[in-house]
Design a protein around this motif. Structure first.
Motif, PDB file in Angstrom:
ATOM      1  N   GLN A 152      -2.166 -42.291  -4.329  1.00  0.00           N
ATOM      2  CA  GLN A 152      -1.148 -42.553  -5.359  1.00  0.00           C
ATOM      3  C   GLN A 152      -0.129 -41.415  -5.435  1.00  0.00           C
ATOM      4  O   GLN A 152       1.067 -41.652  -5.615  1.00  0.00           O
ATOM      5  N   TYR A 153      -0.592 -40.172  -5.310  1.00  0.00           N
ATOM      6  CA  TYR A 153       0.341 -39.036  -5.277  1.00  0.00           C
ATOM      7  C   TYR A 153       1.291 -39.183  -4.091  1.00  0.00           C
ATOM      8  O   TYR A 153       2.497 -38.949  -4.209  1.00  0.00           O
ATOM      9  N   TYR A 154       0.726 -39.555  -2.958  1.00  0.00           N
ATOM     10  CA  TYR A 154       1.522 -39.691  -1.735  1.00  0.00           C
ATOM     11  C   TYR A 154       2.622 -40.732  -1.914  1.00  0.00           C
ATOM     12  O   TYR A 154       3.785 -40.494  -1.572  1.00  0.00           O
ATOM     13  N   ARG A 155       2.261 -41.880  -2.480  1.00  0.00           N
ATOM     14  CA  ARG A 155       3.250 -42.948  -2.678  1.00  0.00           C
ATOM     15  C   ARG A 155       4.344 -42.510  -3.633  1.00  0.00           C
ATOM     16  O   ARG A 155       5.532 -42.788  -3.418  1.00  0.00           O
ATOM     17  N   LEU A 156       3.957 -41.822  -4.720  1.00  0.00           N
ATOM     18  CA  LEU A 156       4.947 -41.336  -5.679  1.00  0.00           C
ATOM     19  C   LEU A 156       5.869 -40.310  -5.030  1.00  0.00           C
ATOM     20  O   LEU A 156       7.093 -40.377  -5.183  1.00  0.00           O
ATOM     21  N   GLY A 160      15.660 -38.114  -3.350  1.00  0.00           N
ATOM     22  CA  GLY A 160      16.311 -36.812  -3.223  1.00  0.00           C
ATOM     23  C   GLY A 160      15.887 -35.788  -4.253  1.00  0.00           C
ATOM     24  O   GLY A 160      16.511 -34.737  -4.391  1.00  0.00           O
ATOM     25  N   ARG A 161      14.793 -36.058  -4.947  1.00  0.00           N
ATOM     26  CA  ARG A 161      14.327 -35.115  -5.967  1.00  0.00           C
ATOM     27  C   ARG A 161      13.721 -33.887  -5.291  1.00  0.00           C
ATOM     28  O   ARG A 161      13.013 -34.004  -4.287  1.00  0.00           O
ATOM     29  N   LYS A 162      13.965 -32.712  -5.835  1.00  0.00           N
ATOM     30  CA  LYS A 162      13.536 -31.469  -5.199  1.00  0.00           C
ATOM     31  C   LYS A 162      12.228 -30.919  -5.757  1.00  0.00           C
ATOM     32  O   LYS A 162      11.399 -30.388  -5.010  1.00  0.00           O
ATOM     33  N   VAL A 163      12.037 -31.012  -7.075  1.00  0.00           N
ATOM     34  CA  VAL A 163      10.874 -30.399  -7.715  1.00  0.00           C
ATOM     35  C   VAL A 163      10.226 -31.394  -8.673  1.00  0.00           C
ATOM     36  O   VAL A 163      10.919 -32.199  -9.313  1.00  0.00           O
ATOM     37  N   VAL A 164       8.896 -31.352  -8.772  1.00  0.00           N
ATOM     38  CA  VAL A 164       8.170 -32.197  -9.714  1.00  0.00           C
ATOM     39  C   VAL A 164       7.010 -31.392 -10.275  1.00  0.00           C
ATOM     40  O   VAL A 164       6.404 -30.574  -9.573  1.00  0.00           O
ATOM     41  N   SER A 165       6.712 -31.593 -11.542  1.00  0.00           N
ATOM     42  CA  SER A 165       5.616 -30.859 -12.168  1.00  0.00           C
ATOM     43  C   SER A 165       4.366 -31.721 -12.244  1.00  0.00           C
ATOM     44  O   SER A 165       4.429 -32.954 -12.098  1.00  0.00           O
ATOM     45  N   SER A 166       3.225 -31.096 -12.487  1.00  0.00           N
ATOM     46  CA  SER A 166       1.984 -31.849 -12.654  1.00  0.00           C
ATOM     47  C   SER A 166       2.082 -32.749 -13.884  1.00  0.00           C
ATOM     48  O   SER A 166       1.514 -33.840 -13.908  1.00  0.00           O
ATOM     49  N   GLN A 167       2.839 -32.299 -14.896  1.00  0.00           N
ATOM     50  CA  GLN A 167       3.042 -33.110 -16.096  1.00  0.00           C
ATOM     51  C   GLN A 167       3.823 -34.382 -15.747  1.00  0.00           C
ATOM     52  O   GLN A 167       3.483 -35.472 -16.190  1.00  0.00           O
ATOM     53  N   ASP A 168       4.859 -34.227 -14.926  1.00  0.00           N
ATOM     54  CA  ASP A 168       5.662 -35.378 -14.500  1.00  0.00           C
ATOM     55  C   ASP A 168       4.799 -36.378 -13.732  1.00  0.00           C
ATOM     56  O   ASP A 168       4.834 -37.588 -13.982  1.00  0.00           O
ATOM     57  N   ILE A 169       4.030 -35.863 -12.758  1.00  0.00           N
ATOM     58  CA  ILE A 169       3.179 -36.730 -11.945  1.00  0.00           C
ATOM     59  C   ILE A 169       2.165 -37.450 -12.819  1.00  0.00           C
ATOM     60  O   ILE A 169       1.934 -38.657 -12.685  1.00  0.00           O
ATOM     61  N   GLY A 170       1.559 -36.699 -13.746  1.00  0.00           N
ATOM     62  CA  GLY A 170       0.558 -37.281 -14.629  1.00  0.00           C
ATOM     63  C   GLY A 170       1.122 -38.381 -15.515  1.00  0.00           C
ATOM     64  O   GLY A 170       0.494 -39.433 -15.692  1.00  0.00           O
ATOM     65  N   GLU A 171       2.305 -38.153 -16.051  1.00  0.00           N
ATOM     66  CA  GLU A 171       2.916 -39.152 -16.941  1.00  0.00           C
ATOM     67  C   GLU A 171       3.262 -40.430 -16.173  1.00  0.00           C
ATOM     68  O   GLU A 171       3.065 -41.534 -16.675  1.00  0.00           O
ATOM     69  N   ILE A 172       3.752 -40.288 -14.957  1.00  0.00           N
ATOM     70  CA  ILE A 172       4.141 -41.456 -14.167  1.00  0.00           C
ATOM     71  C   ILE A 172       2.927 -42.262 -13.729  1.00  0.00           C
ATOM     72  O   ILE A 172       2.936 -43.498 -13.759  1.00  0.00           O
ATOM     73  N   LEU A 173       1.848 -41.565 -13.350  1.00  0.00           N
ATOM     74  CA  LEU A 173       0.665 -42.246 -12.813  1.00  0.00           C
ATOM     75  C   LEU A 173      -0.443 -42.443 -13.847  1.00  0.00           C
ATOM     76  O   LEU A 173      -1.511 -42.960 -13.527  1.00  0.00           O
ATOM     77  N   ALA A 174      -0.201 -42.013 -15.084  1.00  0.00           N
ATOM     78  CA  ALA A 174      -1.186 -42.160 -16.170  1.00  0.00           C
ATOM     79  C   ALA A 174      -2.450 -41.337 -15.903  1.00  0.00           C
ATOM     80  O   ALA A 174      -3.569 -41.775 -16.166  1.00  0.00           O
ATOM     81  N   PHE A 175      -2.269 -40.112 -15.360  1.00  0.00           N
ATOM     82  CA  PHE A 175      -3.357 -39.158 -15.179  1.00  0.00           C
ATOM     83  C   PHE A 175      -3.086 -37.965 -16.088  1.00  0.00           C
ATOM     84  O   PHE A 175      -1.940 -37.699 -16.468  1.00  0.00           O
ATOM     85  N   LYS A 176      -4.131 -37.212 -16.394  1.00  0.00           N
ATOM     86  CA  LYS A 176      -3.943 -35.958 -17.105  1.00  0.00           C
ATOM     87  C   LYS A 176      -3.332 -34.933 -16.152  1.00  0.00           C
ATOM     88  O   LYS A 176      -3.693 -34.880 -14.979  1.00  0.00           O
ATOM     89  N   ALA A 177      -2.415 -34.117 -16.673  1.00  0.00           N
ATOM     90  CA  ALA A 177      -1.780 -33.095 -15.836  1.00  0.00           C
ATOM     91  C   ALA A 177      -2.831 -32.151 -15.269  1.00  0.00           C
ATOM     92  O   ALA A 177      -2.722 -31.689 -14.121  1.00  0.00           O
ATOM     93  N   SER A 178      -3.881 -31.882 -16.041  1.00  0.00           N
ATOM     94  CA  SER A 178      -4.948 -30.995 -15.571  1.00  0.00           C
ATOM     95  C   SER A 178      -5.681 -31.600 -14.377  1.00  0.00           C
ATOM     96  O   SER A 178      -6.115 -30.871 -13.473  1.00  0.00           O
ATOM     97  N   GLN A 179      -5.811 -32.947 -14.358  1.00  0.00           N
ATOM     98  CA  GLN A 179      -6.464 -33.618 -13.233  1.00  0.00           C
ATOM     99  C   GLN A 179      -5.596 -33.515 -11.987  1.00  0.00           C
ATOM    100  O   GLN A 179      -6.102 -33.296 -10.881  1.00  0.00           O
ATOM    101  N   VAL A 180      -4.296 -33.664 -12.166  1.00  0.00           N
ATOM    102  CA  VAL A 180      -3.368 -33.546 -11.038  1.00  0.00           C
ATOM    103  C   VAL A 180      -3.465 -32.150 -10.430  1.00  0.00           C
ATOM    104  O   VAL A 180      -3.586 -31.988  -9.214  1.00  0.00           O
ATOM    105  N   ARG A 181      -3.433 -31.122 -11.288  1.00  0.00           N
ATOM    106  CA  ARG A 181      -3.501 -29.742 -10.794  1.00  0.00           C
ATOM    107  C   ARG A 181      -4.825 -29.477 -10.080  1.00  0.00           C
ATOM    108  O   ARG A 181      -4.867 -28.837  -9.028  1.00  0.00           O
ATOM    109  N   LYS A 182      -5.910 -30.015 -10.647  1.00  0.00           N
ATOM    110  CA  LYS A 182      -7.231 -29.830 -10.044  1.00  0.00           C
ATOM    111  C   LYS A 182      -7.297 -30.477  -8.662  1.00  0.00           C
ATOM    112  O   LYS A 182      -7.785 -29.874  -7.702  1.00  0.00           O
ATOM    113  N   ASP A 183      -6.795 -31.716  -8.559  1.00  0.00           N
ATOM    114  CA  ASP A 183      -6.817 -32.432  -7.277  1.00  0.00           C
ATOM    115  C   ASP A 183      -6.030 -31.690  -6.222  1.00  0.00           C
ATOM    116  O   ASP A 183      -6.482 -31.523  -5.081  1.00  0.00           O
ATOM    117  N   LEU A 184      -4.828 -31.244  -6.584  1.00  0.00           N
ATOM    118  CA  LEU A 184      -3.944 -30.628  -5.601  1.00  0.00           C
ATOM    119  C   LEU A 184      -4.408 -29.228  -5.208  1.00  0.00           C
ATOM    120  O   LEU A 184      -4.270 -28.826  -4.050  1.00  0.00           O
TER     121      LEU A 184
END
Length: 209
Positions: free
Chosen positions: A13-17, A25-49
């Motif tokens: 899912q991260y890969y597709r996003l 053309g977006r340059k930067v994304v935060s774990s908070q942004d990824i979490g909000e879009i995919l309905a995950f906790k930002a802490s889970q995103v950071r842990k996975d990555l």
């Protein structure tokens, strides 16, 4: 390193996003942004990555292109996987129309069926062979991955033919029964009825709360 299946699913899912953000053309994304879009906790995103190596900066986020390439290298080697599809019925044809299977990572080079209206012709630009020739064709085409969308009662016989090719390393099967393969072949089953039952279970749990 053994990675839990839910983690792999989130990586996809991260890969597709990231692929979408890369194309925008977006340059930067935060774990908070990824979490909000995919309905995950930002802490889970950071842990996975961070599990695969720290490539983000606190307070800055992740460089989209760098993270996109990083996850792509984790998910598979940088080459096209030669694939075949067995069973060109309604489900098989639907999968052939799925754009994700026509990427720079997947290359379906052969189809197999028993329908005389399809055998010996091209379906979606891909040649269709008779199931009885499957072992030889898979070997000749050096196919490594097979998608199996056949009725339950012929699934094992198809798998036996696939195994004899000695080139196939993985099978994705939609047949609603378990199949037996040699240890050298990895099998991943997608049982739509089971997934639906899981959905209904969680819906019931939500309604009961």
């Amino acid at each position: 390193m053994k990675v839990a299946e839910p983690t792999v699913e989130r990586l996809v899912q991260y890969y597709r996003l990231l692929e979408q953000l890369h194309e925008e053309g977006r340059k930067v994304v935060s774990s908070q942004d990824i979490g909000e879009i995919l309905a995950f906790k930002a802490s889970q995103v950071r842990k996975d990555l961070s599990y695969f190596g720290e490539i983000g900066k606190r307070g800055v986020g992740y460089h989209v292109d760098k993270l996109f390439e990083h996850i792509r290298s984790i998910l598979s080697s940088p080459r096209v996987w030669r694939m075949a599809l067995v069973g060109v019925g309604h489900l098989g044809e639907a999968l052939l129309g799925y754009n994700a299977l026509r990427s720079d990572k997947f290359g379906i080079c052969a189809l197999f069926d028993v329908d005389p209206e399809k055998v010996g012709k091209e379906v979606g630009g891909i040649p269709c062979f008779h199931v009885e020739t499957m072992t030889d064709v898979l070997r000749e085409q050096n196919v490594e991955v097979v998608i199996l969308t056949v009725p339950a009662h012929v699934a094992q016989s198809c798998v036996d033919k696939i195994a004899k090719s000695e080139t196939v390393k993985g099978i994705l099967t939609f047949a609603p029964i378990p199949v037996v393969v040699p240890d050298r072949i990895l099998v991943y089953s997608v049982d739509i009825s089971v997934e639906l039952e899981k959905l209904l279970f969680y819906l019931k749990q939500a309604n009961d709360d």
